[in-house]
Each structure stands twice: as C-alpha cells, then as structure tokens.
Design a protein around this motif. Structure first.
Motif, PDB file in Angstrom:
ATOM      1  N   GLU A   1      26.738 -55.440 -27.582  1.00 43.24           N
ATOM      2  CA  GLU A   1      26.343 -55.773 -26.129  1.00 43.24           C
ATOM      3  C   GLU A   1      25.262 -54.654 -25.653  1.00 43.24           C
ATOM      4  OE1 GLU A   1      25.704 -57.164 -22.572  1.00 43.24           O
ATOM      5  OE2 GLU A   1      26.817 -58.029 -24.087  1.00 43.24           O
ATOM      6  N   LEU A   2      25.149 -53.619 -26.111  1.00 40.41           N
ATOM      7  CA  LEU A   2      24.109 -52.583 -25.947  1.00 40.41           C
ATOM      8  C   LEU A   2      22.939 -53.126 -26.617  1.00 40.41           C
ATOM      9  CD1 LEU A   2      23.142 -49.847 -24.875  1.00 40.41           C
ATOM     10  CD2 LEU A   2      24.209 -49.062 -27.129  1.00 40.41           C
ATOM     11  N   ILE A   3      22.875 -53.633 -27.764  1.00 40.04           N
ATOM     12  CA  ILE A   3      21.896 -54.104 -28.217  1.00 40.04           C
ATOM     13  C   ILE A   3      21.171 -55.406 -27.476  1.00 40.04           C
ATOM     14  CG2 ILE A   3      20.920 -55.277 -30.206  1.00 40.04           C
ATOM     15  CD1 ILE A   3      22.519 -53.236 -31.985  1.00 40.04           C
ATOM     16  N   ARG A   4      21.961 -56.115 -26.845  1.00 39.33           N
ATOM     17  CA  ARG A   4      21.625 -57.237 -26.120  1.00 39.33           C
ATOM     18  C   ARG A   4      20.771 -56.497 -25.061  1.00 39.33           C
ATOM     19  NH1 ARG A   4      26.191 -59.890 -28.545  1.00 39.33           N
ATOM     20  NH2 ARG A   4      27.703 -58.956 -26.760  1.00 39.33           N
ATOM     21  N   LEU A   5      21.578 -55.683 -24.219  1.00 43.33           N
ATOM     22  CA  LEU A   5      20.928 -54.985 -23.099  1.00 43.33           C
ATOM     23  C   LEU A   5      19.537 -54.211 -23.665  1.00 43.33           C
ATOM     24  CD1 LEU A   5      20.878 -53.838 -20.158  1.00 43.33           C
ATOM     25  CD2 LEU A   5      22.312 -51.911 -21.073  1.00 43.33           C
ATOM     26  N   GLN A   6      19.360 -53.735 -24.549  1.00 42.43           N
ATOM     27  CA  GLN A   6      18.137 -53.057 -25.065  1.00 42.43           C
ATOM     28  C   GLN A   6      17.043 -54.288 -24.997  1.00 42.43           C
ATOM     29  OE1 GLN A   6      19.178 -51.290 -28.694  1.00 42.43           O
ATOM     30  NE2 GLN A   6      19.902 -49.392 -27.930  1.00 42.43           N
ATOM     31  N   ARG A   7      17.442 -55.410 -25.783  1.00 43.64           N
ATOM     32  CA  ARG A   7      16.545 -56.501 -25.630  1.00 43.64           C
ATOM     33  C   ARG A   7      16.265 -57.051 -24.498  1.00 43.64           C
ATOM     34  NH1 ARG A   7      19.585 -60.476 -29.289  1.00 43.64           N
ATOM     35  NH2 ARG A   7      19.682 -58.675 -30.497  1.00 43.64           N
ATOM     36  N   ARG A   8      17.110 -57.134 -23.597  1.00 38.89           N
ATOM     37  CA  ARG A   8      16.836 -57.728 -22.237  1.00 38.89           C
ATOM     38  C   ARG A   8      15.720 -56.478 -21.466  1.00 38.89           C
ATOM     39  NH1 ARG A   8      22.509 -58.535 -21.946  1.00 38.89           N
ATOM     40  NH2 ARG A   8      22.474 -57.015 -20.312  1.00 38.89           N
ATOM     41  N   ILE A   9      15.805 -55.462 -21.633  1.00 35.99           N
ATOM     42  CA  ILE A   9      15.113 -54.475 -20.933  1.00 35.99           C
ATOM     43  C   ILE A   9      13.625 -54.752 -21.616  1.00 35.99           C
ATOM     44  CG2 ILE A   9      14.678 -52.127 -20.668  1.00 35.99           C
ATOM     45  CD1 ILE A   9      17.497 -51.665 -20.401  1.00 35.99           C
ATOM     46  N   LEU A  10      13.622 -54.703 -22.880  1.00 42.02           N
ATOM     47  CA  LEU A  10      12.510 -54.698 -23.631  1.00 42.02           C
ATOM     48  C   LEU A  10      11.601 -55.943 -23.173  1.00 42.02           C
ATOM     49  CD1 LEU A  10      10.284 -53.641 -25.628  1.00 42.02           C
ATOM     50  CD2 LEU A  10      11.620 -54.600 -27.498  1.00 42.02           C
ATOM     51  N   GLU A  11      12.283 -57.253 -23.307  1.00 45.11           N
ATOM     52  CA  GLU A  11      11.617 -58.602 -22.852  1.00 45.11           C
ATOM     53  C   GLU A  11      11.203 -58.321 -21.269  1.00 45.11           C
ATOM     54  OE1 GLU A  11      11.283 -61.420 -24.387  1.00 45.11           O
ATOM     55  OE2 GLU A  11      12.307 -60.943 -26.148  1.00 45.11           O
ATOM     56  N   THR A  12      12.002 -57.670 -20.286  1.00 49.33           N
ATOM     57  CA  THR A  12      11.404 -57.649 -19.005  1.00 49.33           C
ATOM     58  C   THR A  12      10.167 -56.699 -18.953  1.00 49.33           C
ATOM     59  OG1 THR A  12      13.554 -57.933 -18.346  1.00 49.33           O
ATOM     60  CG2 THR A  12      12.004 -56.779 -16.610  1.00 49.33           C
ATOM     61  N   ALA A  13      10.275 -55.471 -19.806  1.00 41.87           N
ATOM     62  CA  ALA A  13       9.191 -54.598 -19.629  1.00 41.87           C
ATOM     63  C   ALA A  13       8.133 -55.108 -20.050  1.00 41.87           C
ATOM     64  CB  ALA A  13       9.599 -53.290 -20.436  1.00 41.87           C
ATOM     65  N   ALA A  14       8.018 -56.136 -21.227  1.00 38.92           N
ATOM     66  CA  ALA A  14       6.885 -56.614 -21.804  1.00 38.92           C
ATOM     67  C   ALA A  14       6.049 -57.609 -20.897  1.00 38.92           C
ATOM     68  CB  ALA A  14       7.115 -57.431 -22.974  1.00 38.92           C
ATOM     69  N   ARG A  15       6.618 -57.779 -19.751  1.00 34.67           N
ATOM     70  CA  ARG A  15       5.947 -58.530 -18.798  1.00 34.67           C
ATOM     71  C   ARG A  15       5.047 -57.863 -17.690  1.00 34.67           C
ATOM     72  NH1 ARG A  15      10.341 -62.311 -15.795  1.00 34.67           N
ATOM     73  NH2 ARG A  15       8.616 -63.333 -14.846  1.00 34.67           N
ATOM     74  N   TYR A  16       5.247 -56.357 -17.755  1.00 35.30           N
ATOM     75  CA  TYR A  16       4.430 -55.787 -16.769  1.00 35.30           C
ATOM     76  C   TYR A  16       3.142 -55.184 -17.402  1.00 35.30           C
ATOM     77  CZ  TYR A  16       9.029 -55.157 -14.826  1.00 35.30           C
ATOM     78  OH  TYR A  16      10.244 -55.294 -14.026  1.00 35.30           O
ATOM     79  N   PRO A  17       2.715 -54.733 -18.434  1.00 34.12           N
ATOM     80  CA  PRO A  17       1.454 -54.204 -18.815  1.00 34.12           C
ATOM     81  C   PRO A  17       0.245 -55.321 -18.532  1.00 34.12           C
ATOM     82  CG  PRO A  17       2.953 -53.720 -20.651  1.00 34.12           C
ATOM     83  CD  PRO A  17       3.619 -54.608 -19.527  1.00 34.12           C
ATOM     84  N   ARG A  18      -1.033 -54.784 -18.219  1.00 31.15           N
ATOM     85  CA  ARG A  18      -1.907 -55.709 -18.285  1.00 31.15           C
ATOM     86  C   ARG A  18      -2.543 -56.092 -19.577  1.00 31.15           C
ATOM     87  NH1 ARG A  18      -6.013 -52.348 -19.913  1.00 31.15           N
ATOM     88  NH2 ARG A  18      -6.013 -50.289 -19.461  1.00 31.15           N
ATOM     89  N   HIS A  19      -3.406 -56.979 -19.613  1.00 31.39           N
ATOM     90  CA  HIS A  19      -3.952 -57.393 -21.000  1.00 31.39           C
ATOM     91  C   HIS A  19      -4.781 -56.065 -21.435  1.00 31.39           C
ATOM     92  CE1 HIS A  19      -3.039 -61.622 -21.387  1.00 31.39           C
ATOM     93  NE2 HIS A  19      -3.405 -61.593 -20.159  1.00 31.39           N
ATOM     94  N   GLY A  20      -4.497 -55.512 -22.845  1.00 33.37           N
ATOM     95  CA  GLY A  20      -4.978 -54.353 -23.012  1.00 33.37           C
ATOM     96  C   GLY A  20      -4.199 -53.050 -22.758  1.00 33.37           C
ATOM     97  N   GLY A  21      -3.082 -53.361 -22.111  1.00 38.07           N
ATOM     98  CA  GLY A  21      -2.129 -52.205 -21.647  1.00 38.07           C
ATOM     99  C   GLY A  21      -1.224 -51.731 -22.731  1.00 38.07           C
ATOM    100  N   ARG A  22      -0.438 -50.679 -22.528  1.00 39.19           N
ATOM    101  CA  ARG A  22       0.672 -50.282 -23.504  1.00 39.19           C
ATOM    102  C   ARG A  22       1.902 -50.289 -23.117  1.00 39.19           C
ATOM    103  NH1 ARG A  22      -3.320 -47.299 -20.780  1.00 39.19           N
ATOM    104  NH2 ARG A  22      -2.224 -45.516 -20.697  1.00 39.19           N
ATOM    105  N   LEU A  23       2.825 -50.346 -24.364  1.00 38.22           N
ATOM    106  CA  LEU A  23       4.464 -50.708 -23.907  1.00 38.22           C
ATOM    107  C   LEU A  23       4.799 -49.740 -25.216  1.00 38.22           C
ATOM    108  CD1 LEU A  23       7.057 -51.596 -22.778  1.00 38.22           C
ATOM    109  CD2 LEU A  23       6.692 -53.808 -24.402  1.00 38.22           C
ATOM    110  N   VAL A  24       5.620 -48.573 -24.537  1.00 37.26           N
ATOM    111  CA  VAL A  24       6.193 -47.648 -25.555  1.00 37.26           C
ATOM    112  C   VAL A  24       7.624 -47.863 -25.426  1.00 37.26           C
ATOM    113  CG1 VAL A  24       6.662 -45.209 -26.101  1.00 37.26           C
ATOM    114  CG2 VAL A  24       4.495 -46.005 -25.430  1.00 37.26           C
TER     115      VAL A  24
END
Length: 435
Positions: free
Chosen positions: A348-371
């Motif tokens: 369940e923790l791994i699934r939560l990480q995946r959901r957070i990562l999927e959501t975070a990926a929608r924020y950076p602009r083109h050319g932006g960074r995601l860590v």
C-alpha cells in the motif's frame, strides 16, 4: 537512584506505547534538569536499547523462566536497558548497571521483582551473543543484526554482496553533517563562530556543508537558534541540491515536513521566487513553519494538502521535489524504531508513492525538473518505481544527478547512497527532466 537512568526508562516506556523515539526523547530531555553529560547518557541509552532490542530480548528470554512479553512493562524495560549497559556501554561496570536496575525496579513500585531483575541480569550479562545457537541461519542473523526477518530477507535479496555492510553500518551513528544557511552566513564564517565555542567543523563533500565534531546538545548553540545552520545528512542535502533551484523560480516541495530540504531550497533560491512547502499532517507542517522561520525563508508558502491529489495552482512549476513516505530502511542508525517493523502495508505504501509521483509529474513545465527521493534501500520503492513510471511517461527522461561520488552506487541514471559505518545514511535519488 540515578536520575538519568530513570529518565531513560520513562522514555523507553513511552516508546513501547508506540511513541516515536526521537520525539519522546526530545520531550523527556526538555522536562528534566539534566546536565550535558547526563543528557548524552540518556540519549545513548535510549537509542542503544531500542537499537539492540531484538538481541536483548533474546538473551533475557533465555535467562528468565517467565516470557519477557508477560512481564510488567516497567520491569521489561528496566531489564532491557540494564542489559544494554552491561553489554555495550564500556564506561558502565556491569555491577553498577545491575545495582541501578534493581533500585529502579523498586522506584517504579515493583519491589517484589527486584530479586528477579538482579538474577536475570547477572545471568544474561555473562553470555556472549556470538555463541548463541539458533534453529536456523535466518533467525541467527535477524537476532544478531537486530532487525526483523522481513527486513533481513529484503536487504539480502536486494544487496546480496552488501547486506552485512548495510546492517553493520546501522549500529553506528552517522557523522554530524550540517547545512550552512547561506541566507545569513558563509561556511567560513560559521566555522569561525563554532570554533570559538570549541566546536570543530570541517568541510563536507558538498559545498556549504560542514561536519561537526562536538559534544552535547548542538541545538542549544546560539548559532543554531539564530538559524545559521541545520542538521542534515549529506544524502538529504544532495536530494535538495538535485532540484537545481535558482533565484526567481517556482519550486514545489511535496511531503516537505519537517522542512530541512525546503530550507536548503530557499537558500539556493536566495529567497527570491515561490517555494510551496506541502505536507498532509498539520502538526508536521507547523514544525516546518517554525524551522523555516528560524532559517529566514521568506519565499515559502505553506499548504496542508494530500500530495497525491492534484493542485492546479502548482502547474507550470520550474521544479518539484518528491521526497515520498517510505519504509526508511536506509536510516536504521537514526531511527531504531524501524528495526522491529514486519513490513506489513508495504504494498500500500508503494501504491501511495506511485500516486504521489503521478500527481507530481503533472506540475513541472516543459523543460522543468522532477526529483524523486526516499531514505530507503528497497528497490521496489526506488529503481523499480522509477522504471515503471518512465515506461508510461515518455515525456520524462532520467538523468544521473551531478553529485559527489563519495557514497554513490546504482545504475547509470539513478543514485543510491549505501550506508557506511559512521558516515552516512542510505538514500535514493532520481532526477527526471520533462521534455
């Protein structure tokens, strides 16, 4: 009766009631009038007893006619802490540790158990743990390295050539690495101030990082209270530096509390731009607010939000830091509570990480960074999580962060810091660029 030992037992009892050791210990030390030496003793005894708890319980069970789990909690904790002193605290004679344990038993209103405590400790402290016999090798390794069989099995599977190094490192406290607050001072300026207080500071592997060599409570130093530095391991600093924050940018720090990485980001931004500091727990976010106020992070805005839920106001950010909740297997030396976890709920923790990562990926602009970062050594939470993400997100590519090679391992695109005795925690960092 020794006041320091009494404080330690009280703290350990609270930890038994599912209190976090770092929070419990901090609260206990604030309540008691202890000098620097006693505070150091309490800290070492609490963390050490928790760290070696699985082995201590094994020895005590073998020396007691009554199962340890059925004993009164106070008696059980007194036995554990007394045995830890006998076996692992070189400056404490065994006879003194046993005598104090007996007195503590009486002080906690368990006088009828005083003779029992005396007899069990005398027997247990004479046993060499390395000579113990076990029903199988997994059980032996689990007890001697003081982790649950589940943690042992995971680390052996993930790091077949390095698991023993990792677990041995978990018994040693990492060096005291600190981040210099460049909003208020410089590394050289801070070193000079600390040296006047008999605290030696040497440059770390990173710019604006120092390694302190000092005793006592460093958070009591005026320089800490003034926000000139914060305690932060080098891998954690690397995760924030990987964001490549610049003045004037819009940076989003998800899962940010208690705010250490946010503080570093604010300094990198020179307090210019917008830094969104987010956490799902209001109490933890309040702690981040206090830490960033001490730091002088004027560019920070705070949001009590679920990181897995999309927030349109973050869209178009220059960079996002995703330091997700994780199993914490890289920080056994700092958080001994983790050692007794059976890893239930990991999927369940791994699934939560995946959901957070999927959501975070929608924020950076083109050319932006995601860590993406964790403080664990579980490939399912680290490399495999990123590999799965990249398979479905062709708009991103992984690029190896430009960081010091001192502690690094891993593949050509992602970085894993393996724990090294007395040096650093375990950590994972993936740097993703949006095309």
């Amino acid at each position: 009766m020794n006041k320091a030992r009494y404080t330690a037992v009280r703290a350990l009892l609270e930890c038994e009631d599912n209190g976090y050791s770092n929070l419990v210990l901090a609260a206990r030390l604030r309540q008691k009038d202890l000098d620097a030496r006693d505070r150091a003793f309490v800290t070492a005894l609490v963390y050490g007893t928790l760290e070696r708890g699985i082995l201590l319980d094994e020895l005590l069970d073998r020396c007691s006619q009554r199962p340890l789990k059925k004993l009164d909690p106070a008696v059980r904790v007194i036995l554990r802490s007394g045995l830890y002193q006998c076996l692992y605290m070189d400056g404490v004679p065994a006879r003194a540790a046993i005598s104090e344990a007996v007195e503590l038993t009486k002080r906690f209103g368990k006088s009828s158990a005083a003779g029992f405590v005396n007899a069990v400790l005398r027997k247990a402290c004479g046993i060499d743990p390395e000579t113990l016999n076990f029903e199988d090798e997994t059980r032996r390794q689990s007890v001697l390295y003081c982790v649950t069989p589940q943690i042992l099995t995971l680390l052996k599977s993930a790091y077949p050539a390095q698991w023993e190094q990792i677990l041995r490192a978990g018994f040693d406290r990492p060096v005291q690495a600190v981040r210099v607050n460049t909003l208020k001072t410089t590394a050289d300026g801070l070193r000079a101030k600390l040296q006047k207080r008999q605290v030696e500071a040497e440059p770390g592997a990173l710019r604006d990082c120092l390694i302190l060599d000092g005793k006592g409570d460093m958070t009591a130093l005026p320089e800490f209270r003034e926000g000139l530095f914060q305690f932060q391991g080098e891998p954690s600093q690397c995760a924030a530096l990987a964001v490549k924050a610049k003045p004037g940018e819009h940076i989003v720090d998800l899962c940010a509390a208690p705010g250490g990485k946010s503080a570093l980001l604010a300094a990198e931004m020179e307090n210019r731009g917008t830094l969104d500091v987010c956490d799902a727990q209001a109490s933890r976010l309040e702690q981040a607010k206090k830490n960033l106020a001490r730091w002088g992070a004027a560019c920070a805005a705070f949001h009590c939000i679920d990181a897995a839920v999309y927030r349109p106001e973050f869209a178009g950010a220059d960079a996002v830091l995703c330091d997700v909740p994780c199993s914490g297997l890289g920080i056994l030396a700092k958080k001994p509570d983790i050692r007794t976890k059976d890893l239930k709920g990991l999927e369940e923790l791994i699934r939560l990480q995946r959901r957070i990562l999927e959501t975070a990926a929608r924020y950076p602009r083109h050319g932006g960074r995601l860590v993406y970062a964790t403080c664990t050594l579980n490939p399912d939470e680290n490399e495999k999580q990123i590999a799965r993400f990249l398979q479905t997100h062709t708009e991103y590519r992984a690029v190896r962060p430009q960081l010091p090679e001192k502690y690094q391992a891993g593949d050509e695109k992602m970085v894993t810091f393996l724990p090294q005795s007395g040096q650093t925690d375990g950590f994972f960092i993936a740097y993703l660029e949006r095309l």
